[in-house]
Write a protein that holds these residues in place. Structure first.
Motif, PDB file in Angstrom:
ATOM      1  N   ILE A 161       0.827  -1.203   0.000  1.00 37.40           N
ATOM      2  CA  ILE A 161       0.000   0.000   0.000  1.00 37.40           C
ATOM      3  C   ILE A 161       0.861   1.253   0.000  1.00 37.40           C
ATOM      4  CG2 ILE A 161      -1.609   1.379   1.399  1.00 37.40           C
ATOM      5  CD1 ILE A 161      -2.937  -1.232   2.251  1.00 37.40           C
ATOM      6  N   MET A 162       1.833   1.290   0.899  1.00 36.43           N
ATOM      7  CA  MET A 162       2.613   2.516   1.078  1.00 36.43           C
ATOM      8  C   MET A 162       3.644   2.737  -0.021  1.00 36.43           C
ATOM      9  SD  MET A 162       0.928   3.637   3.493  1.00 36.43           S
ATOM     10  CE  MET A 162       1.782   5.211   3.512  1.00 36.43           C
ATOM     11  N   THR A 163       3.876   1.724  -0.865  1.00 38.06           N
ATOM     12  CA  THR A 163       4.790   1.913  -1.995  1.00 38.06           C
ATOM     13  C   THR A 163       4.041   1.931  -3.323  1.00 38.06           C
ATOM     14  OG1 THR A 163       5.190  -0.490  -2.074  1.00 38.06           O
ATOM     15  CG2 THR A 163       6.750   0.864  -0.805  1.00 38.06           C
ATOM     16  N   SER A 164       2.734   1.970  -3.272  1.00 38.03           N
ATOM     17  CA  SER A 164       1.911   1.978  -4.477  1.00 38.03           C
ATOM     18  C   SER A 164       1.793   3.399  -5.020  1.00 38.03           C
ATOM     19  CB  SER A 164       0.518   1.428  -4.167  1.00 38.03           C
ATOM     20  OG  SER A 164      -0.380   1.673  -5.230  1.00 38.03           O
ATOM     21  N   ALA A 165       2.197   3.617  -6.268  1.00 34.76           N
ATOM     22  CA  ALA A 165       2.118   4.952  -6.869  1.00 34.76           C
ATOM     23  C   ALA A 165       0.679   5.469  -6.930  1.00 34.76           C
ATOM     24  CB  ALA A 165       2.743   4.934  -8.264  1.00 34.76           C
ATOM     25  N   PRO A 166      -0.314   4.642  -7.320  1.00 35.99           N
ATOM     26  CA  PRO A 166      -1.690   5.142  -7.321  1.00 35.99           C
ATOM     27  C   PRO A 166      -2.186   5.555  -5.941  1.00 35.99           C
ATOM     28  CG  PRO A 166      -1.526   3.196  -8.704  1.00 35.99           C
ATOM     29  CD  PRO A 166      -0.230   3.312  -7.974  1.00 35.99           C
ATOM     30  N   VAL A 167      -1.765   4.836  -4.895  1.00 35.43           N
ATOM     31  CA  VAL A 167      -2.171   5.206  -3.535  1.00 35.43           C
ATOM     32  C   VAL A 167      -1.531   6.526  -3.137  1.00 35.43           C
ATOM     33  CG1 VAL A 167      -2.013   4.586  -1.090  1.00 35.43           C
ATOM     34  CG2 VAL A 167      -2.630   2.851  -2.775  1.00 35.43           C
ATOM     35  N   LEU A 168      -0.250   6.691  -3.429  1.00 35.85           N
ATOM     36  CA  LEU A 168       0.425   7.944  -3.097  1.00 35.85           C
ATOM     37  C   LEU A 168      -0.181   9.111  -3.874  1.00 35.85           C
ATOM     38  CD1 LEU A 168       4.132   6.673  -3.004  1.00 35.85           C
ATOM     39  CD2 LEU A 168       2.593   7.085  -1.070  1.00 35.85           C
ATOM     40  N   ALA A 169      -0.576   8.864  -5.124  1.00 37.19           N
ATOM     41  CA  ALA A 169      -1.244   9.907  -5.908  1.00 37.19           C
ATOM     42  C   ALA A 169      -2.592  10.259  -5.304  1.00 37.19           C
ATOM     43  CB  ALA A 169      -1.422   9.437  -7.351  1.00 37.19           C
ATOM     44  N   LEU A 170      -3.287   9.241  -4.813  1.00 34.45           N
ATOM     45  CA  LEU A 170      -4.584   9.462  -4.174  1.00 34.45           C
ATOM     46  C   LEU A 170      -4.420  10.281  -2.896  1.00 34.45           C
ATOM     47  CD1 LEU A 170      -7.605   8.881  -4.181  1.00 34.45           C
ATOM     48  CD2 LEU A 170      -7.128   6.672  -3.091  1.00 34.45           C
ATOM     49  N   ASN A 201     -12.070   6.504  -5.436  1.00 40.20           N
ATOM     50  CA  ASN A 201     -10.934   5.814  -6.046  1.00 40.20           C
ATOM     51  C   ASN A 201     -10.370   4.709  -5.167  1.00 40.20           C
ATOM     52  OD1 ASN A 201      -7.585   6.587  -7.087  1.00 40.20           O
ATOM     53  ND2 ASN A 201      -9.096   5.435  -8.231  1.00 40.20           N
ATOM     54  N   ALA A 202     -10.484   4.855  -3.851  1.00 37.84           N
ATOM     55  CA  ALA A 202     -10.001   3.800  -2.948  1.00 37.84           C
ATOM     56  C   ALA A 202     -10.748   2.499  -3.183  1.00 37.84           C
ATOM     57  CB  ALA A 202     -10.150   4.249  -1.494  1.00 37.84           C
ATOM     58  N   LEU A 203     -12.030   2.588  -3.519  1.00 39.06           N
ATOM     59  CA  LEU A 203     -12.820   1.393  -3.823  1.00 39.06           C
ATOM     60  C   LEU A 203     -12.339   0.745  -5.116  1.00 39.06           C
ATOM     61  CD1 LEU A 203     -16.400   2.717  -2.997  1.00 39.06           C
ATOM     62  CD2 LEU A 203     -15.080   1.096  -1.653  1.00 39.06           C
ATOM     63  N   PHE A 226      -1.633  13.641  -9.044  1.00 37.88           N
ATOM     64  CA  PHE A 226      -2.710  12.672  -9.264  1.00 37.88           C
ATOM     65  C   PHE A 226      -2.856  12.341 -10.750  1.00 37.88           C
ATOM     66  CE2 PHE A 226      -7.163  11.380  -9.829  1.00 37.88           C
ATOM     67  CZ  PHE A 226      -7.264  10.384  -8.866  1.00 37.88           C
ATOM     68  N   VAL A 227      -2.806  13.344 -11.592  1.00 40.33           N
ATOM     69  CA  VAL A 227      -2.970  13.131 -13.038  1.00 40.33           C
ATOM     70  C   VAL A 227      -1.869  12.219 -13.586  1.00 40.33           C
ATOM     71  CG1 VAL A 227      -2.850  14.284 -15.284  1.00 40.33           C
ATOM     72  CG2 VAL A 227      -4.246  15.255 -13.466  1.00 40.33           C
ATOM     73  N   VAL A 228      -0.669  12.350 -13.074  1.00 40.34           N
ATOM     74  CA  VAL A 228       0.458  11.565 -13.580  1.00 40.34           C
ATOM     75  C   VAL A 228       0.423  10.118 -13.082  1.00 40.34           C
ATOM     76  CG1 VAL A 228       2.975  11.330 -13.562  1.00 40.34           C
ATOM     77  CG2 VAL A 228       1.933  13.586 -13.867  1.00 40.34           C
ATOM     78  N   PHE A 229       0.075   9.901 -11.815  1.00 37.43           N
ATOM     79  CA  PHE A 229       0.280   8.583 -11.201  1.00 37.43           C
ATOM     80  C   PHE A 229      -1.002   7.824 -10.826  1.00 37.43           C
ATOM     81  CE2 PHE A 229       4.182  10.993 -10.136  1.00 37.43           C
ATOM     82  CZ  PHE A 229       5.118  10.166 -10.736  1.00 37.43           C
ATOM     83  N   ALA A 230      -2.156   8.410 -10.948  1.00 38.19           N
ATOM     84  CA  ALA A 230      -3.385   7.759 -10.476  1.00 38.19           C
ATOM     85  C   ALA A 230      -3.789   6.572 -11.355  1.00 38.19           C
ATOM     86  CB  ALA A 230      -4.521   8.769 -10.421  1.00 38.19           C
ATOM     87  N   SER A 231      -4.616   5.698 -10.789  1.00 40.15           N
ATOM     88  CA  SER A 231      -5.154   4.547 -11.524  1.00 40.15           C
ATOM     89  C   SER A 231      -6.564   4.256 -11.034  1.00 40.15           C
ATOM     90  CB  SER A 231      -4.263   3.313 -11.313  1.00 40.15           C
ATOM     91  OG  SER A 231      -4.868   2.163 -11.872  1.00 40.15           O
ATOM     92  N   GLY A 232      -7.361   3.647 -11.911  1.00 36.39           N
ATOM     93  CA  GLY A 232      -8.702   3.218 -11.528  1.00 36.39           C
ATOM     94  C   GLY A 232      -8.847   1.706 -11.539  1.00 36.39           C
TER      95      GLY A 232
END
Length: 487
Positions: free
Chosen positions: A266-275, A394-396, A455-461
């Motif tokens: 979790i703590m090394t996940s790029a989408p989580v850090l972007a969130l 997004n967490a869901l 967020f725009v650079v690293f987020a994911s759905g």
């Protein structure tokens, strides 16, 4: 016989139980926010009028503070400085941050029903007794801080618990609609907290009335919640067989098996850090408005308490309308495959970040034109409404099995801004001038812009690999191989 009775009762519920949960979740956040923000209006009538500032401000609005003099009896006014007021307003978030992660883990292990209900009950009780504590301590600001910290501890479980419940109850194609309905309770709570607080104080000429009213309403909600709602469809005694089967079919990536939280992943996940970055940006701007807009309305624009309550609430009415509309639009675009989930989250989050950033600045340059300032603030908060179908759900998307813990991490870290912002605003606006407030709004603009870019650079759905249990996956792969060999 018991099964027949449950079947008979389930027919009385014409509304599907996931929508009942959605409405009650919405009311949970409404109550949470009324209790959270009511102090922002009340404190303008709890403090002794400030002495005229000798600070030169070429943009100062004409007129005196006569129009904004307190309606409260002078013996119920206290000599709190601007910095002390900032500490009082921020202290709620000291407790709020602490219980996020424990609240999320408890909700995942035991279900969100009780952690949410008991948390709101704690906040409600301490909201109700706030005036008694202030009177008993002769208005010592330290005791007000203490009570607000306890309220924050109770309310810190709210979002993590609701995220766990939504993961158990809401299919993907309904996630934006129902998630937005629930989370948009923050705007209605803010509207009710501001407008009703201003009206109550004006009518009763007593700031204490708002704490009694909102504390009592929240206690009533807790009773209804315990009767009507359940942790998941399998344990709900009155849900119809059709709805239960529908939810079994359409809710994927969620298991009721107890599992360990993959903290490192979790703590090394790029989408989580972007969130987390997006949450920080949103909360910085939102808390600047929710906590301090009533002070700006009184100190700079010279609204009285009744006007303050009404006009401080108007932006959130439009924010709620946009949030509900954008939830439906987002679901439609994803369902029709016009947008991927990832792109939809990025687009709507960007609208919710840069729209407010631009129009908050515009409001500060409206000068003493009160009507134009209210319009600019309203447009700013309207754009912020698309935040809920953007990054809030997004967490869901990322990890439905760890929805409570993930929401706790994201919301908890974002809530740290609730500690920083009121204190910073209080320190920067000691002279209550428009120039000082403009600095506050430019800082918000910068935070919005930087966090949205991340967020725009690293987020994911997309559902992340660490959402799945690797042991279960190995077992499934082994069974597939065995079946293939037998075939």
């Amino acid at each position: 016989m018991l099964t027949g009775w449950r079947l008979h009762v389930s027919k009385l519920f014409l509304i599907p139980q996931r929508y009942v949960l959605g409405v009650m979740g919405f009311l949970a956040i409404v109550n949470a926010y009324t209790m959270r923000v009511t102090l922002s209006v009340a404190i303008t009538e709890m403090v002794e009028p400030s002495k005229a500032s000798t600070h030169y401000d070429p943009d100062s609005c004409p007129g005196s503070l006569a129009n904004t003099s307190s309606v409260t009896n002078s013996d119920k006014l206290y000599p709190w400085t601007s910095t002390q007021q900032g500490l009082i307003l921020s202290s709620f978030y000291w407790g709020y941050v602490i219980t996020h992660i424990p609240g999320g883990m408890i909700a995942e292990r035991f279900g969100g029903k009780y952690s949410l209900g008991l948390g709101i009950l704690c906040t409600a009780i301490f909201t109700f007794i706030t005036p008694f504590v202030i009177y008993a301590s002769d208005g010592h600001w330290g005791w007000v801080v203490f009570v607000r910290v306890i309220e924050g501890l109770g309310e810190g479980t709210t979002f993590p618990a609701l995220n766990v419940l939504l993961a158990q109850w809401v299919p993907l194609h309904e996630r934006s609609k129902i998630g937005t309905l629930v989370f948009a309770g923050s705007q209605i709570g803010t509207v009710a907290g501001n407008a009703i607080s201003g009206a109550l104080i004006s009518v009763t000429q007593d700031w204490a009335s708002v704490f009694y009213v909102f504390g009592a309403l929240a206690i009533l909600w807790v009773f209804l919640w315990m009767v009507l709602c359940y942790p998941d469809p399998e344990t709900h005694p009155f849900i119809s067989d059709e709805e239960k089967e529908y939810l079994r079919k359409h809710i994927a990536h969620v298991t009721r098996k107890k599992r360990q939280v993959p903290w490192y992943s979790i703590m090394t996940s790029a989408p989580v850090l972007a969130l987390i970055a997006a949450q920080i940006g949103h909360d910085w701007g939102f808390f600047t408005m929710v906590t301090d807009l009533p002070k700006y309305m009184k100190d700079v624009l010279k609204f009285n308490v009744a006007q303050n309550g009404v006009w401080s609430s108007v932006p959130y009415i439009f924010m709620w309308l946009v949030s509900m509309t954008s939830g439906w639009v987002c679901d439609h675009l994803v369902a029709k495959r016009y947008l991927s989930v990832t792109l939809a989250r990025k687009i709507f989050t960007t609208i919710a970040s840069m729209g407010p950033a631009i129009f908050i600045i515009a409001a500060s340059y409206s000068g003493c034109d009160r009507d134009l300032a209210v319009v600019m603030f309203t447009i700013a908060m309207s754009f912020m409404g698309s935040f809920y179908c953007g990054m809030k759900v997004n967490a869901l998307d990322l990890a439905p099995n760890f929805a409570g813990t993930l929401m706790a991490i994201v919301n908890g870290i974002g809530a740290i801004t609730g500690i920083i912002v009121p204190y910073l605003v209080g320190a920067l606006t000691e002279d209550h001038t428009l120039m000082q407030w403009r600095v506050v709004f430019w800082i918000a603009f910068g935070v919005f812009a930087v966090t949205n870019l991340i967020f725009v650079v690293f987020a994911s759905g997309e559902v992340q690999s660490w959402n799945e249990d690797l042991t279960d996956q190995k077992e499934m792969d082994l069974r597939k191989e065995q079946s293939a060999e037998k075939a």
